[in-house]
Enzyme design. Structure first.
Site, PDB file in Angstrom:
ATOM      1  N   LEU A  45      13.731  17.123  -7.543  1.00 58.81           N
ATOM      2  CA  LEU A  45      13.599  17.075  -8.988  1.00 58.81           C
ATOM      3  C   LEU A  45      14.125  15.785  -9.581  1.00 58.81           C
ATOM      4  CD1 LEU A  45      14.727  20.712  -9.847  1.00 58.81           C
ATOM      5  CD2 LEU A  45      12.406  19.817  -9.753  1.00 58.81           C
ATOM      6  N   GLY A  46      15.058  15.147  -8.894  1.00 63.53           N
ATOM      7  CA  GLY A  46      15.623  13.912  -9.427  1.00 63.53           C
ATOM      8  C   GLY A  46      16.567  13.284  -8.432  1.00 63.53           C
TER       9      GLY A  46
ATOM     10  N   GLY B 113      19.758  10.124  -8.394  1.00 58.79           N
ATOM     11  CA  GLY B 113      20.549   9.130  -9.110  1.00 58.79           C
ATOM     12  C   GLY B 113      21.544   8.473  -8.188  1.00 58.79           C
TER      13      GLY B 113
ATOM     14  N   PHE C 248      24.628   9.108  -7.876  1.00 57.24           N
ATOM     15  CA  PHE C 248      25.688   9.986  -7.385  1.00 57.24           C
ATOM     16  C   PHE C 248      25.178  11.228  -6.658  1.00 57.24           C
ATOM     17  CE2 PHE C 248      27.408   8.209 -11.490  1.00 57.24           C
ATOM     18  CZ  PHE C 248      28.107   7.183 -10.875  1.00 57.24           C
TER      19      PHE C 248
ATOM     20  N   THR D 138      21.422  13.877  -5.586  1.00 61.82           N
ATOM     21  CA  THR D 138      20.011  14.260  -5.711  1.00 61.82           C
ATOM     22  C   THR D 138      19.979  15.719  -6.148  1.00 61.82           C
ATOM     23  OG1 THR D 138      19.902  14.896  -3.368  1.00 61.82           O
ATOM     24  CG2 THR D 138      19.213  12.654  -3.930  1.00 61.82           C
ATOM     25  N   VAL D 139      18.893  16.112  -6.802  1.00 65.43           N
ATOM     26  CA  VAL D 139      18.734  17.500  -7.247  1.00 65.43           C
ATOM     27  C   VAL D 139      17.414  18.020  -6.708  1.00 65.43           C
ATOM     28  CG1 VAL D 139      18.589  19.064  -9.214  1.00 65.43           C
ATOM     29  CG2 VAL D 139      20.072  17.059  -9.330  1.00 65.43           C
TER      30      VAL D 139
ATOM     31  N   LYS E 195      22.207  20.679  -6.730  1.00 62.90           N
ATOM     32  CA  LYS E 195      22.679  19.304  -6.899  1.00 62.90           C
ATOM     33  C   LYS E 195      23.530  18.934  -5.685  1.00 62.90           C
ATOM     34  CE  LYS E 195      25.458  16.551 -10.192  1.00 62.90           C
ATOM     35  NZ  LYS E 195      26.183  16.641 -11.501  1.00 62.90           N
TER      36      LYS E 195
ATOM     37  N   ASP F 147      28.786  13.395 -22.702  1.00 63.35           N
ATOM     38  CA  ASP F 147      27.512  12.727 -22.417  1.00 63.35           C
ATOM     39  C   ASP F 147      26.331  13.480 -23.031  1.00 63.35           C
ATOM     40  OD1 ASP F 147      26.008  10.622 -21.449  1.00 63.35           O
ATOM     41  OD2 ASP F 147      25.774  11.458 -19.440  1.00 63.35           O
TER      42      ASP F 147
END
Length: 389
Positions: free
Chosen positions: A45-46, A48, A50, A52-53, A68, A172
């Site tokens: 799904l994503g 970054g 830090f 992955t998801v 996550k 955030d």
């Protein structure tokens, strides 16, 4: 089938970071892989800097979840434990108060070992795409105001719960960290297929025959709910973890100036979010120049819109000398172009006098320079503009 998650991560606006095949890097997940003898990986799904998801099938409960997986590098496990502690507090208070439904749910956490080392893994409920995905279809005019008001009510209710019941600062708030979901199963046709959502930062939510922005009736839009997600940068009100918080366009003045901060930083970010949802344009979009930094430009844009920063605030910490030569005078930007929220909404966005007066009376208290005088989530929720049709 449950609504699927286009997970909002801190680095979602950047290009996807490829899995690092070395100790301390991402775990190289393979589709079909089973984590903790329970969660089968279906689709990324994503990704970054830090974590992955992954969209996974919970084989025990027969439903979709979002897992996550943090990098194995030293320090990430400690950060994950902080996030787990915060999320467990949220879960505990939800059960105690029967509240907090606008905060994403942590379902499970575990550690696993891979070729790059040990990884902390957090399991969340699977929701829909982020608010950013939806906003991408309305960039020219902003989202319909009834939906803006409804969504802000839910975000503010979530923040009130975090601030007052959990003693947590989110730190955030931004469109990428607000996730969509719906109890009406017909909503599925309005949300993107997970394979289209995967690994994309330019996602456009689509419906049958074209962009969702051209297809979605307001009645359908109003059936969408939102939840506040990603407590990966959150902290306790009594124990801030870092001076460097918030994504730049949503960063509160006190954070830019290096001052102590508290729950009011989330309200400033929510004010920025409200303007962006309502207009399709960021309230502050600072850019660096040849002789000034992005932070310099950010402070200048705030002064242009909201007026002179009181010397008591501007010079309350030594870092202020980074921006100011004397009270009210910026070091590197001398030519400012003052403008008011009224003029921006009227001239650039064509709002009527009645609509902009009501909106600015809601927005300006959320952007008060003095954090102690800034509106709280509870006060924002009581504002007449949110209740008006």
């Amino acid at each position: 089938m449950d609504l699927l998650c286009c997970w909002a991560m801190e680095e979602q606006m950047q290009e996807e970071v490829l899995a690092a095949q070395h100790p301390g890097g991402h775990h190289p997940v393979q589709e079909g892989e089973v984590f903790n003898t329970r969660y089968q990986a279906l689709c990324k799904l994503g990704c970054g800097a830090f974590a992955t998801v992954w969209l996974c099938q919970d084989m025990r409960r027969k439903k979709h979840v979002a897992v996550k997986i943090l990098k194995s590098r030293e320090g990430f496990a400690e950060a994950a434990q902080d996030e787990v502690a915060l999320l467990r507090c949220v879960s505990g208070m939800k059960k105690k108060d029967r509240a907090g439904e606008n905060i994403v749910c942590l379902l499970d956490d575990f550690r696993m070992i891979g070729e790059n080392g040990f990884h902390m893994c957090l399991v969340f409920e699977a929701l829909g795409p982020s608010l950013r995905c939806l906003m991408n279809n309305y960039t020219a005019q902003g989202l319909p105001l009834p939906f803006v008001k409804k969504s802000l009510q839910q975000v503010l209710a979530g923040l009130h719960f975090l601030h007052k019941r959990c003693c947590i600062i989110h730190t955030d708030i931004k469109p990428e960290n607000i996730l969509l979901y719906g109890r009406d199963k017909s909503l599925q046709r309005l949300l993107p297929d997970v394979l289209n959502c995967s690994q994309r930062t330019d996602l456009k939510v689509t419906g049958p025959g074209g962009d969702l922005g051209n297809q979605l009736e307001e009645s359908d839009l109003m059936s969408i709910e939102v939840k506040v997600a990603d407590l990966g940068s959150a902290c306790w009100t009594y124990k801030p973890f870092s001076k460097e918080i918030q994504t730049q366009p949503y960063r509160a003045l006190e954070v830019l100036l290096g001052l102590d901060y508290g729950t009011p930083v989330d309200i400033w970010s929510t004010g920025c979010l409200a303007f962006e949802m309502a207009t399709g344009e960021r309230l502050f979009d600072p850019q660096p120049g040849k002789y000034f930094s992005r932070d310099d430009d950010h402070v200048a844009r705030i002064i242009e819109l909201l007026g002179r920063i009181p010397p008591k605030i501007a010079f309350s910490w030594n870092k202020s000398t980074k921006f100011f030569s004397r009270p009210g005078a910026l070091l590197r930007l001398s030519r400012l172009s003052p403008r008011s929220l009224h003029s921006v909404l009227a001239d650039r966005h064509g709002w009527t006098k009645h609509d902009l007066a009501a909106f600015t009376s809601f927005l300006l208290p959320a952007l008060h320079y003095a954090p102690e005088r800034r509106a709280t989530a509870s006060r924002c929720l009581q504002h007449a503009w949110l209740a008006a049709p």
